[in-house]
Design an enzyme around this catalytic site. Structure first.
Site, PDB file in Angstrom:
ATOM      1  N   CYS A 194      -9.419 -29.321  11.367  1.00 46.94           N
ATOM      2  CA  CYS A 194      -8.423 -28.412  10.796  1.00 46.94           C
ATOM      3  C   CYS A 194      -7.095 -29.136  10.641  1.00 46.94           C
ATOM      4  CB  CYS A 194      -8.262 -27.189  11.704  1.00 46.94           C
ATOM      5  SG  CYS A 194      -7.037 -26.008  11.107  1.00 46.94           S
ATOM      6  N   CYS A 217      -3.442 -27.154  15.139  1.00 47.21           N
ATOM      7  CA  CYS A 217      -4.475 -28.139  15.489  1.00 47.21           C
ATOM      8  C   CYS A 217      -3.918 -29.569  15.472  1.00 47.21           C
ATOM      9  CB  CYS A 217      -5.665 -28.002  14.545  1.00 47.21           C
ATOM     10  SG  CYS A 217      -6.586 -26.478  14.846  1.00 47.21           S
ATOM     11  N   ASP A 277      -3.455   8.100  -2.600  1.00 48.37           N
ATOM     12  CA  ASP A 277      -4.832   8.607  -2.626  1.00 48.37           C
ATOM     13  C   ASP A 277      -5.069   9.452  -1.385  1.00 48.37           C
ATOM     14  OD1 ASP A 277      -4.649   6.381  -0.947  1.00 48.37           O
ATOM     15  OD2 ASP A 277      -6.757   5.844  -1.208  1.00 48.37           O
ATOM     16  N   ASP A 281      -7.138  -8.020   1.771  1.00 48.77           N
ATOM     17  CA  ASP A 281      -6.186  -8.046   2.882  1.00 48.77           C
ATOM     18  C   ASP A 281      -6.942  -7.642   4.126  1.00 48.77           C
ATOM     19  OD1 ASP A 281      -6.173  -5.034   2.079  1.00 48.77           O
ATOM     20  OD2 ASP A 281      -5.217  -5.100   4.033  1.00 48.77           O
ATOM     21  N   HIS A 301      -3.062 -20.798  12.990  1.00 47.71           N
ATOM     22  CA  HIS A 301      -4.391 -21.387  12.785  1.00 47.71           C
ATOM     23  C   HIS A 301      -5.301 -20.414  12.027  1.00 47.71           C
ATOM     24  CE1 HIS A 301      -8.249 -23.333  13.472  1.00 47.71           C
ATOM     25  NE2 HIS A 301      -8.668 -22.117  13.764  1.00 47.71           N
ATOM     26  N   ASP A 351       0.879  -1.160   0.000  1.00 53.73           N
ATOM     27  CA  ASP A 351       0.000   0.000   0.000  1.00 53.73           C
ATOM     28  C   ASP A 351       0.922   1.216   0.000  1.00 53.73           C
ATOM     29  OD1 ASP A 351      -2.071   1.720   0.087  1.00 53.73           O
ATOM     30  OD2 ASP A 351      -2.798   1.138   2.073  1.00 53.73           O
ATOM     31  N   SER A 352       0.473   2.287  -0.611  1.00 54.65           N
ATOM     32  CA  SER A 352       1.310   3.485  -0.699  1.00 54.65           C
ATOM     33  C   SER A 352       1.560   4.070   0.675  1.00 54.65           C
ATOM     34  CB  SER A 352       0.623   4.531  -1.571  1.00 54.65           C
ATOM     35  OG  SER A 352      -0.528   5.018  -0.898  1.00 54.65           O
ATOM     36  N   CYS A 412      -4.156 -27.556  10.177  1.00 56.27           N
ATOM     37  CA  CYS A 412      -3.028 -26.655  10.420  1.00 56.27           C
ATOM     38  C   CYS A 412      -2.065 -27.248  11.449  1.00 56.27           C
ATOM     39  CB  CYS A 412      -3.519 -25.279  10.852  1.00 56.27           C
ATOM     40  SG  CYS A 412      -3.828 -25.093  12.622  1.00 56.27           S
TER      41      CYS A 412
HETATM   42 ZN   LIG Z   1      -6.057 -25.210  12.996  1.00 57.03          ZN
END
Ligand SMILES: [Zn+2]
Length: 369
Positions: free
Chosen positions: A304, A309, A147, A266, A335, A93-94, A306
């Site tokens: 999950c 987890c 901007d 984002d 996570h 981002d600027s 990840c």
């Molecule tokens: Zn997880």
């Protein structure tokens, strides 16, 4: 295929798009969520972990990096990719938003912005040309125009003036560009007036950017206002260019905004909330500090995949959070980023299969409603 360029792979009947943004540091499969590395790191997460999580493009902030450690230092360290230790695509981002929100003594004139550094208090002046040069010198893959951001409650005259200036600055930034391998996006502004948004989009599209961002949303307005302006703004943008909805949002915002035809997102929510002990699950928010997790040997989400987890129980994570161990914040961040990036993978698979949003809504769970 030349870089930068955008390949639109398909558009669902409702307008959701599947695409690929080609950059000098590799392709970005879209729709994509960009983890936020404002100061040069996704807090607590190594680049190897980001790669394992399946991150495509990382977001950093040109204003922050220019203030600290400074453009010359970043260049000496191998540019923004060397500083972040991230070999993949990077968007900055600027910093316009940060200048307006973080620094004192902001005075906007037609030539640029007077501000006071939030790092050392020194006075600075940024012209739209400087903002492009800084991003080119940092070596980013996708740069944003400067901007002028106005408060959510700004009146029509103030919005109109900021809009005119944003367009003039976008044109000057575009004319100042030297690096053809760096994509440059214009930012649609115009407050909460669709006619102003249309004016802004038409002006920017007329100038011809590599992509278009929609800014000035999520500044305190009701969610239905955000959605109304986001949906209207997406329809004003050319289909053959990537569309970036800045600073959005919750998993539901991602689903809704993909449905509107946005490609890039984002938000600090998965990382910041993770550090504060809030975990994203398909059942909604899980507050890991809650006493009921103290002796819970189950993972945050049994389904999950990840790292967190697979290796840690809710009870262990709660202990780490209560003891303020930095690992607790890191595991929660991993996570949450996994939840976001997995949702984006599901969205892309859903679009590829022509089933969007069925599987994506299931993946978002309680967040979809
Ligand atoms: Zn997880």
């Amino acid at each position: 295929m030349t870089v930068p360029s955008f390949v639109l792979l398909g558009t669902a009947p409702g307008g959701a798009r599947r695409g690929r943004l080609l950059t000098a540091h590799g392709p970005v499969e879209t729709p994509a969520f960009m983890p936020v590395a404002t100061h040069g790191s996704v807090k607590g997460v190594t680049p190897a972990q980001l790669a394992e999580l399946g991150a495509g493009m990382i977001l950093s902030n040109a204003y922050h990096l220019a203030q600290r450690p400074g453009v010359d230092v970043v260049r000496a360290l191998g540019g923004v990719h060397g500083l972040l230790g991230w070999p993949g695509p990077i968007l900055t981002d600027s910093g316009g938003y940060q200048i307006f929100s973080l620094t004192g003594l902001v005075k906007v004139v037609d030539d640029g912005v007077h501000f006071r550094s939030h790092v050392d208090g020194s006075k600075g002046f940024l012209r739209p040309e400087d903002v492009i040069r800084v991003q080119e010198d940092l070596g980013v893959d996708v740069a944003m125009s400067l901007d002028e951001c106005v408060a959510g409650d700004a009146g029509p005259a103030r919005v109109a003036a900021a809009l005119a200036r944003t367009t003039a600055w976008a044109a000057r930034g575009l004319a100042a560009r030297r690096r053809p391998d760096m994509a440059l996006f214009g930012i649609v502004q115009g407050g909460f007036d669709v006619a102003r948004r249309a004016e802004s989009a038409a002006d920017l599209v007329g100038l011809g950017f590599d992509g278009y961002a929609v800014g000035g949303l999520s500044v305190g307005e009701p969610p239905e206002e955000t959605r109304r302006i986001a949906a209207a703004s997406a329809r004003l943008l050319p289909p053959d260019r990537p569309r970036y909805l800045m600073g959005m949002g919750t998993p539901r915002d991602l689903l809704t905004s993909v449905g509107m035809g946005y490609d890039l997102f984002d938000c600090v929510l998965p990382t910041r909330n993770g550090r504060n002990g809030m975990l994203f699950t398909r059942d909604g928010k899980l507050m890991i500090r809650n006493a009921r997790h103290a002796q819970d040997g189950a993972p945050v989400d049994p389904a999950c995949t990840c790292y967190t987890c697979r290796h840690f129980s809710r009870g262990a994570l709660r202990h780490l959070a209560m003891a303020k161990e930095m690992l607790g914040a890191q595991l929660a961040t991993l996570h949450n980023l996994h939840f976001y990036l997995e949702l984006m993978r599901t969205i892309r698979a859903d679009l590829d299969a022509g089933t969007f949003p069925t599987r994506s809504v299931a993946a978002a769970g309680a967040w979809a409603s």
